[in-house]
Write a protein that holds these residues in place. Structure first.
Motif, mmCIF file in Angstrom:
data_model
loop_
_atom_site.group_PDB
_atom_site.id
_atom_site.type_symbol
_atom_site.label_atom_id
_atom_site.label_comp_id
_atom_site.label_asym_id
_atom_site.label_seq_id
_atom_site.Cartn_x
_atom_site.Cartn_y
_atom_site.Cartn_z
ATOM 1 N N TRP A 1 0.843 -1.197 0.000
ATOM 2 C CA TRP A 1 0.000 0.000 0.000
ATOM 3 C C TRP A 1 0.876 1.244 0.000
ATOM 4 O O TRP A 1 1.890 1.308 0.700
ATOM 5 C CB TRP A 1 -0.919 0.010 1.221
ATOM 6 N N VAL A 2 0.468 2.243 -0.768
ATOM 7 C CA VAL A 2 1.177 3.523 -0.815
ATOM 8 C C VAL A 2 0.500 4.480 0.161
ATOM 9 O O VAL A 2 -0.736 4.570 0.208
ATOM 10 C CB VAL A 2 1.177 4.107 -2.239
ATOM 11 N N TYR A 3 1.303 5.186 0.921
ATOM 12 C CA TYR A 3 0.766 6.088 1.946
ATOM 13 C C TYR A 3 0.265 7.376 1.305
ATOM 14 O O TYR A 3 0.988 8.049 0.568
ATOM 15 C CB TYR A 3 1.844 6.391 2.976
ATOM 16 N N GLY A 4 -0.965 7.755 1.619
ATOM 17 C CA GLY A 4 -1.623 8.863 0.958
ATOM 18 C C GLY A 4 -1.382 10.221 1.573
ATOM 19 O O GLY A 4 -2.336 10.947 1.882
ATOM 20 N N PHE A 5 -0.111 10.581 1.742
ATOM 21 C CA PHE A 5 0.260 11.926 2.174
ATOM 22 C C PHE A 5 1.201 12.473 1.116
ATOM 23 O O PHE A 5 2.393 12.186 1.107
ATOM 24 C CB PHE A 5 0.919 11.886 3.553
ATOM 25 N N ALA A 6 0.649 13.245 0.193
ATOM 26 C CA ALA A 6 1.379 13.639 -1.011
ATOM 27 C C ALA A 6 2.625 14.455 -0.713
ATOM 28 O O ALA A 6 3.586 14.449 -1.494
ATOM 29 C CB ALA A 6 0.447 14.423 -1.939
ATOM 30 N N GLU A 7 2.640 15.173 0.408
ATOM 31 C CA GLU A 7 3.766 16.045 0.754
ATOM 32 C C GLU A 7 4.818 15.344 1.595
ATOM 33 O O GLU A 7 5.740 15.982 2.110
ATOM 34 C CB GLU A 7 3.251 17.282 1.500
ATOM 35 N N LEU A 8 4.708 14.034 1.733
ATOM 36 C CA LEU A 8 5.628 13.286 2.591
ATOM 37 C C LEU A 8 7.083 13.497 2.195
ATOM 38 O O LEU A 8 7.950 13.764 3.030
ATOM 39 C CB LEU A 8 5.276 11.798 2.532
ATOM 40 N N CYS A 9 7.380 13.354 0.916
ATOM 41 C CA CYS A 9 8.744 13.458 0.416
ATOM 42 C C CYS A 9 8.687 13.594 -1.098
ATOM 43 O O CYS A 9 7.620 13.425 -1.708
ATOM 44 C CB CYS A 9 9.576 12.232 0.806
ATOM 45 N N ALA A 10 9.816 13.879 -1.700
ATOM 46 C CA ALA A 10 9.884 13.974 -3.163
ATOM 47 C C ALA A 10 9.467 12.646 -3.778
ATOM 48 O O ALA A 10 9.913 11.575 -3.357
ATOM 49 C CB ALA A 10 11.302 14.336 -3.593
ATOM 50 N N GLY A 11 8.573 12.696 -4.753
ATOM 51 C CA GLY A 11 8.121 11.504 -5.445
ATOM 52 C C GLY A 11 6.889 10.847 -4.865
ATOM 53 O O GLY A 11 6.327 9.924 -5.488
ATOM 54 N N GLN A 12 6.426 11.307 -3.683
ATOM 55 C CA GLN A 12 5.267 10.647 -3.070
ATOM 56 C C GLN A 12 3.994 10.891 -3.870
ATOM 57 O O GLN A 12 3.175 9.974 -4.035
ATOM 58 C CB GLN A 12 5.084 11.123 -1.629
ATOM 59 N N ALA A 13 3.802 12.098 -4.373
ATOM 60 C CA ALA A 13 2.607 12.378 -5.181
ATOM 61 C C ALA A 13 2.582 11.506 -6.424
ATOM 62 O O ALA A 13 1.521 10.983 -6.818
ATOM 63 C CB ALA A 13 2.562 13.854 -5.562
ATOM 64 N N GLU A 14 3.735 11.311 -7.043
ATOM 65 C CA GLU A 14 3.820 10.455 -8.232
ATOM 66 C C GLU A 14 3.534 9.003 -7.874
ATOM 67 O O GLU A 14 2.907 8.277 -8.648
ATOM 68 C CB GLU A 14 5.193 10.599 -8.875
ATOM 69 N N ALA A 15 3.994 8.570 -6.698
ATOM 70 C CA ALA A 15 3.728 7.195 -6.256
ATOM 71 C C ALA A 15 2.234 6.983 -6.041
ATOM 72 O O ALA A 15 1.683 5.923 -6.383
ATOM 73 C CB ALA A 15 4.505 6.898 -4.977
ATOM 74 N N ILE A 16 1.566 7.970 -5.469
ATOM 75 C CA ILE A 16 0.110 7.887 -5.267
ATOM 76 C C ILE A 16 -0.602 7.820 -6.614
ATOM 77 O O ILE A 16 -1.523 7.022 -6.815
ATOM 78 C CB ILE A 16 -0.376 9.093 -4.450
ATOM 79 N N ALA A 17 -0.172 8.648 -7.556
ATOM 80 C CA ALA A 17 -0.813 8.690 -8.869
ATOM 81 C C ALA A 17 -0.746 7.351 -9.580
ATOM 82 O O ALA A 17 -1.667 6.984 -10.324
ATOM 83 C CB ALA A 17 -0.161 9.775 -9.724
ATOM 84 N N ALA A 18 0.337 6.599 -9.356
ATOM 85 C CA ALA A 18 0.543 5.345 -10.070
ATOM 86 C C ALA A 18 0.029 4.119 -9.316
ATOM 87 O O ALA A 18 -0.047 3.030 -9.887
ATOM 88 C CB ALA A 18 2.035 5.164 -10.362
ATOM 89 N N ALA A 19 -0.338 4.275 -8.046
ATOM 90 C CA ALA A 19 -0.619 3.123 -7.189
ATOM 91 C C ALA A 19 -1.990 2.515 -7.460
ATOM 92 O O ALA A 19 -2.937 3.203 -7.849
ATOM 93 C CB ALA A 19 -0.513 3.529 -5.728
ATOM 94 N N ARG A 20 -2.081 1.222 -7.192
ATOM 95 C CA ARG A 20 -3.366 0.536 -7.223
ATOM 96 C C ARG A 20 -4.070 0.627 -5.872
ATOM 97 O O ARG A 20 -5.293 0.584 -5.809
ATOM 98 C CB ARG A 20 -3.170 -0.954 -7.567
ATOM 99 N N ARG A 21 -3.271 0.747 -4.797
ATOM 100 C CA ARG A 21 -3.849 0.754 -3.461
ATOM 101 C C ARG A 21 -3.189 1.852 -2.625
ATOM 102 O O ARG A 21 -1.973 1.844 -2.423
ATOM 103 C CB ARG A 21 -3.675 -0.608 -2.791
#
Length: 303
Positions: free
Chosen positions: A92-112
């Motif tokens: 599961w990808v953690y849904g806090f977009a401002e966590l670190c560089a690349g987190q928003a992109e990880a959320i955008a691509a994640a299934r869960r």
């Protein structure tokens, strides 16, 4: 048009998300008839027809819906889970977009995606930038204090306050086992378990999360300006989290960001005493819940 199913849209977070999405031309909200809410076969059939399922359920019920999705294989929808059930779960990808560089992109691509917890969002927003900057050691003893509006406490607490039966202010979770601590440790990158003291006030929504620290306990003995600089760098391009100037009157209103999806981070430093107070302010139903969920949903659908 993206088809969305909100599983649990009668609860506080589900209602808030549904209201935020109502009327959007890029989204179709798919609903299940009330009489079939507990019909597993009906829910499975609906899940197979939607693009994204948003889970606003108790943890066990969220796990049951995820199991239904697992059984669908390639027909399963993407999942955005607002419960606590999967916040530190593998895959599961953690849904806090401002966590670190690349987190928003990880959320955008994640299934869960596991949507962030309200207290956790404030604590992580304060701690992760300073740990990444090397100012706080992962094994630093920490105390996290927080106060929330009663809307974050579940149906029983909400009803108690709205009937006028609850106290004006109360500490709770005094067994020191609050469910947000594991995600705070995981995503702030803490090795030592923090002492977390949550409380609730007699106001519907709004939140302050605060962390007191001796400046000399930080690496390199920094000044308050060094701490502010670390936050300014970390949140330089963030849409919803920002470093805010400390108010001249030395006071913070917990309700000031209500109705927004923003978070403000404050640094209060007394250089003579070498004392530091870090504070995050947010709407527990905004950036702390439904607002964060809609932000994550927008990333998932490419907005």
């Amino acid at each position: 048009m993206t088809k969305i199913f909100i599983d649990g849209d009668a609860g506080t977070t589900g209602l808030e998300i549904r209201e935020r999405l109502a009327g959007r031309a890029d989204i179709e909200l798919v609903v299940i008839p009330p009489e079939k809410r507990k019909d597993a076969a009906a829910k499975r059939d609906l899940l197979a027809k939607v693009d994204i399922a948003i889970l606003c359920l108790p943890d066990d019920a969220a796990k049951e819906t995820v199991a239904l999705c697992d059984a669908l294989g390639e027909s399963a929808p993407r999942i955005l889970d607002a419960s606590t059930a999967h916040r530190v779960a593998e895959g599961w990808v953690y849904g806090f977009a401002e966590l670190c560089a690349g987190q928003a992109e990880a959320i955008a691509a994640a299934r869960r995606i596991a949507n962030v917890g309200c207290y956790a969002s404030g604590a992580i927003a304060l701690l992760r930038p300073l740990i990444d900057a090397g100012l706080i050691k992962p094994d630093q003893p920490l105390t996290i204090n927080a106060v929330s509006g009663y809307s974050g406490g579940g149906r029983q607490m909400i009803e108690s306050y709205e009937r006028g039966e609850a106290p004006e202010f109360e500490l709770y979770a005094l067994g020191l086992e609050h469910k947000h601590v594991p995600e705070i440790m995981a995503y702030a990158r803490l090795d030592a378990r923090p002492l977390f003291a949550p409380s609730v006030g007699n106001f519907r929504q709004g939140m302050l999360v605060s962390i007191p620290l001796p400046l000399d306990a930080l690496r390199g003995g920094p000044a308050g300006g060094d701490v502010e600089a670390a936050y300014a760098r970390h949140y330089a391009d963030a849409k919803h989290v920002r470093l805010a100037p400390a108010p001249a009157n030395g006071r913070l209103d917990a309700l000031a960001l209500n109705g927004t999806d923003d978070m403000e981070v404050f640094v209060f430093a007394n250089e003579a005493r070498r004392h530091l107070l870090l504070v995050a302010r947010l709407d527990n139903l905004g950036k702390g819940a439904a607002g964060a969920a809609v932000q994550n949903l927008d990333l998932m659908i490419g907005k």
